[in-house]
Write a protein that holds these residues in place. Structure first.
Motif, PDB file in Angstrom:
ATOM      1  N   TYR A 252     -76.073  15.856  44.619  1.00 20.47           N
ATOM      2  CA  TYR A 252     -77.497  16.175  44.757  1.00 20.47           C
ATOM      3  C   TYR A 252     -78.396  15.067  44.222  1.00 20.47           C
ATOM      4  CZ  TYR A 252     -77.655  17.393  39.757  1.00 20.47           C
ATOM      5  OH  TYR A 252     -77.610  17.368  38.391  1.00 20.47           O
ATOM      6  N   ILE A 253     -77.802  14.035  43.568  1.00 15.90           N
ATOM      7  CA  ILE A 253     -78.600  12.917  43.074  1.00 15.90           C
ATOM      8  C   ILE A 253     -78.014  11.548  43.430  1.00 15.90           C
ATOM      9  CG2 ILE A 253     -79.686  14.149  41.163  1.00 15.90           C
ATOM     10  CD1 ILE A 253     -77.541  13.002  39.299  1.00 15.90           C
ATOM     11  N   LYS A 254     -76.746  11.487  43.755  1.00 16.10           N
ATOM     12  CA  LYS A 254     -76.092  10.190  43.986  1.00 16.10           C
ATOM     13  C   LYS A 254     -76.198   9.831  45.469  1.00 16.10           C
ATOM     14  CE  LYS A 254     -72.025   7.534  42.611  1.00 16.10           C
ATOM     15  NZ  LYS A 254     -70.671   7.595  41.987  1.00 16.10           N
ATOM     16  N   SER A 255     -77.102   8.915  45.758  1.00 12.54           N
ATOM     17  CA  SER A 255     -77.418   8.622  47.157  1.00 12.54           C
ATOM     18  C   SER A 255     -77.843   7.160  47.302  1.00 12.54           C
ATOM     19  CB  SER A 255     -78.557   9.523  47.649  1.00 12.54           C
ATOM     20  OG  SER A 255     -78.290  10.888  47.403  1.00 12.54           O
ATOM     21  N   ILE A 276     -81.781   0.967  48.323  1.00 11.45           N
ATOM     22  CA  ILE A 276     -82.319   1.823  47.276  1.00 11.45           C
ATOM     23  C   ILE A 276     -81.228   2.802  46.876  1.00 11.45           C
ATOM     24  CG2 ILE A 276     -83.986   3.638  46.693  1.00 11.45           C
ATOM     25  CD1 ILE A 276     -85.314   1.013  46.755  1.00 11.45           C
ATOM     26  N   PHE A 277     -80.995   2.915  45.563  1.00 11.40           N
ATOM     27  CA  PHE A 277     -79.908   3.757  45.063  1.00 11.40           C
ATOM     28  C   PHE A 277     -80.454   4.732  44.017  1.00 11.40           C
ATOM     29  CE2 PHE A 277     -78.219  -0.277  46.435  1.00 11.40           C
ATOM     30  CZ  PHE A 277     -77.039   0.032  47.099  1.00 11.40           C
ATOM     31  N   SER A 278     -79.804   5.883  43.907  1.00  9.59           N
ATOM     32  CA  SER A 278     -80.150   6.861  42.872  1.00  9.59           C
ATOM     33  C   SER A 278     -78.878   7.490  42.336  1.00  9.59           C
ATOM     34  CB  SER A 278     -81.073   7.940  43.434  1.00  9.59           C
ATOM     35  OG  SER A 278     -80.408   8.718  44.429  1.00  9.59           O
ATOM     36  N   PRO A 314     -86.428   9.559  41.833  1.00 14.86           N
ATOM     37  CA  PRO A 314     -86.119  10.307  43.068  1.00 14.86           C
ATOM     38  C   PRO A 314     -84.644  10.301  43.437  1.00 14.86           C
ATOM     39  CG  PRO A 314     -86.930   8.126  43.613  1.00 14.86           C
ATOM     40  CD  PRO A 314     -87.034   8.247  42.119  1.00 14.86           C
ATOM     41  N   ASN A 315     -84.321  11.179  44.352  1.00 14.61           N
ATOM     42  CA  ASN A 315     -83.041  11.137  45.055  1.00 14.61           C
ATOM     43  C   ASN A 315     -83.266  10.294  46.303  1.00 14.61           C
ATOM     44  OD1 ASN A 315     -80.478  11.619  46.034  1.00 14.61           O
ATOM     45  ND2 ASN A 315     -80.883  13.720  46.680  1.00 14.61           N
ATOM     46  N   GLY A 338     -87.073  13.673  41.288  1.00 11.47           N
ATOM     47  CA  GLY A 338     -88.360  13.195  40.797  1.00 11.47           C
ATOM     48  C   GLY A 338     -89.463  13.229  41.826  1.00 11.47           C
ATOM     49  N   GLY A 339     -89.177  13.712  43.050  1.00 14.52           N
ATOM     50  CA  GLY A 339     -90.221  13.895  44.050  1.00 14.52           C
ATOM     51  C   GLY A 339     -90.188  12.878  45.168  1.00 14.52           C
TER      52      GLY A 339
END
Length: 614
Positions: A252-255, A276-278, A314-315, A338-339
């Motif tokens: 849900y966050i690793k993208s 861009i990574f999260s 963000p994700n 984070g939106g």
């Protein structure tokens, strides 16, 4: 034509009515059969009408009534006749009388061998039909609105998170799971690509055996496969390439957001890189470009205590690229976490400039925050620039995407591509409860003519077409206990305040009247629903019955008043102390069986309302 005595018509109509019947289940409840064929409601007991303020059962005689009579007659609210007996003719077409109601003669009767009745002065007690073109303020008290037919409309394909791009006469939707389809009539789609695997020829090298580069950081998902989600296609004017921005993800966050290039809109696309990574931590940050972008800045703020700070940052999914009014290229993205964030892109490379400083709601790596945060539901951002009105419209989706998850479409707008984006109440969503912000364009709903309610409409895109029409593309599920989904398209209209209101029915090519509609078109009984902004759940909007009366009062389940701007399509309706501003529109129902008058409007409280005359 052979002329017969009008008494034969009356006898024929009597015989038809004497030897027909309505549902036994309806009669068992103490209701009688209707004399007209106007359907107000359908359930397991049968089809219901209303006469003299009481429910009644629709007769079997009303089945399979033709729909191919004069469109001018239908636009005045009259149904088509079953018989070919002409009672009266005028500039609108040929008229008959059935069950004491005026109706239009079917076009198929022109080739029929049946005898027709022509009477220049009707001898029945039924009032002569009057064209609404004769007097814009006239309301025909005997007007009957043509009933809609229950629809099982299907767009023919299943594409999740549809992002639209038009090229030539084709409208393409690119969706998650590497699904792509196209349409030329905006009604039925044809599948082009499907499946997250090497057999899908959308990409030339995404599943390269050498490195699987797009998945190097995120890895496999919980099912042991690869996730490719939410692509967006744009033609880069400087690179002279079609660019596909898409995301890969495993949690849900690793993208990561990646891009691919092609010479043709249909591809094949060549994967280039992720940028861009999260969801990184101290062990995985080396697989990202974070340090290359921010240099020697402290990276711990992104993963304090070695855990990604997803309530602030963000994700990295759901990208959407667009050009602003001045020709600058932007990328908006984000989901929950984070939106929603936005980055300016370098048109020569299609990659972020990373040209802003760290500050309040800004970050050199992720860009500028537009909305959301604190891991509240908000995702699928799409920005529609509308230069003619000087606004950028930001669409997002709230809720969970499952059928009962309350998924819904919200809208904000701004004079600038990077915000601030505010709702109709003038509020920017940077903190607080998400339900309090954003115009609710639509949520779960049912309208006359639908056999099943639409559930969880969302993750939309939008298109300003060559003819100036605004079309919204979204996916929807259904109230059938399943999770099957299909794309839908609705037209949107600007109200007087410059907000976009969605038509109640799927798009069938309708064009709004720039000079407005007559009172005969607008006055009547409507099925009415609210899209309540404070609801983010599985509830289906209730259908209520209201009347728009010729004295401009609103009666029925809700009371208030209504108005319209003569010579335009603009209207308002006041319910309680809330004024909703919108438009009237005449459009086909989804079975394409009847042209109905509808209205769509937005209130100062961020609710939308729809009405369909029946």
């Amino acid at each position: 034509m052979k002329v017969k005595n009008i008494s034969l018509v009356c006898l024929a109509l009597f015989v038809k009515r004497a030897f027909t019947d309505c549902s036994a289940n309806i009669k068992k409840q103490g209701y009688s059969c209707c004399s007209s064929c106007i359907i107000y409601f359908t359930d397991n007991d049968g089809k219901w009408g209303v006469e003299n303020g009481k429910w009644c059962g629709i007769q079997e005689y009303c089945e399979n009534i033709p729909t191919d009579c004069s469109s001018t007659i239908k636009s005045q609210g009259y149904a088509c006749c079953r018989s070919c007996d002409i009672i009266y003719s005028d500039e609108s077409g040929d008229w008959g009388i059935e069950n004491s109601y005026w109706c239009g003669i079917s076009n198929s009767c022109k080739n029929s061998q049946q005898s027709n009745i022509v009477v220049t002065q009707p001898t029945t007690n039924t009032s002569q039909p009057i064209s609404n073109a004769a007097n814009d303020d006239y309301v025909d008290s005997n007007r009957k609105v043509q009933s809609v037919v229950a629809s099982k409309y299907s767009s023919g394909v299943s594409v999740h998170d549809p992002s639209v791009v038009k090229y030539g006469n084709k409208y393409y939707i690119f969706g998650s799971h590497m699904d792509t389809a196209y349409t030329t009539d905006l009604w039925k789609f044809t599948k082009l690509y499907t499946g997250v695997n090497d057999n899908n020829k959308m990409f030339t090298n995404l599943f390269s055996k050498s490195n699987y580069g797009a998945f190097n950081f995120v890895g496999k998902n919980s099912d042991g496969g690869y996730s490719v989600w939410a692509p967006d296609i744009i033609y880069n004017n400087r690179m002279k390439k079609w660019v596909q921005y898409f995301c890969t993800s495993s949690t849900y966050i690793k993208s990561s957001i990646c891009y691919a290039l092609a010479d043709n809109v249909e591809g094949p696309y060549t994967y280039k890189n992720c940028f861009i990574f999260s969801g990184m931590d101290s062990k995985t940050v080396g697989k990202t470009n974070l340090k290359a972008v921010i240099g020697y800045e402290d990276m711990n703020r992104y993963y304090p205590n070695n855990k990604y700070n997803n309530r602030v940052y963000p994700n990295a999914i759901d990208p959407n690229a667009f050009y602003d009014f001045k020709g600058k290229l932007w990328l908006v993205y984000g989901s929950w976490s984070g939106g929603i964030y936005i980055l300016e892109l370098d048109e020569s490379t299609g990659l972020p400039k990373h040209n802003i400083s760290n500050g309040n709601n800004t970050d050199r790596y992720y860009g500028k925050k537009l909305a959301g945060g604190n891991h509240q539901s908000i995702e699928g951002p799409f920005i529609l620039p509308h230069k003619a009105v000087g606004y950028y419209y930001l669409f997002v989706s709230y809720g969970s995407l499952t059928s009962n998850g309350g998924y819904q479409i919200r809208m904000f707008r701004s004079k600038n591509p990077d915000g601030p984006y505010t709702d109709v109440a003038g509020k920017e969503f940077m903190s607080g409860n998400n339900s309090s912000f954003g115009v609710k364009v639509m949520g779960n709903y049912n309208i006359p003519g639908r056999e099943q309610a639409y559930m969880a409409p969302g993750h939309n895109s939008a298109l300003l077409d060559d003819d100036g029409k605004v079309l919204i593309f979204y996916h929807t599920r259904f109230n059938d206990g399943q999770e099957y989904h299909e794309p839908r398209i609705h037209q949107m209209f600007l109200n007087k305040e410059g907000w976009l209101c969605a038509a109640p029915y799927a798009y069938t090519g309708e064009t709004i009247s720039e000079t407005g509609y007559s009172m005969n078109d607008m006055v009547g009984t409507y099925k009415f629903l609210f899209h309540f902004h404070n609801k983010i759940n599985g509830d289906i909007s209730n259908l209520y019955t209201i009347n728009l009366n010729k004295d401009f009062t609103v009666t029925g389940r809700y009371s208030g008043n209504w108005s319209y701007d003569k010579g335009t399509h603009f209207m308002t309706i006041r319910i309680g102390n809330i004024i909703y501003s919108g438009v009237f529109i005449r459009q086909l129902d989804e079975a394409k069986s009847a042209t109905v008058t509808a209205f769509t409007a937005i209130g100062g409280n961020n609710d939308s309302v729809w009405g369909v005359r029946f």
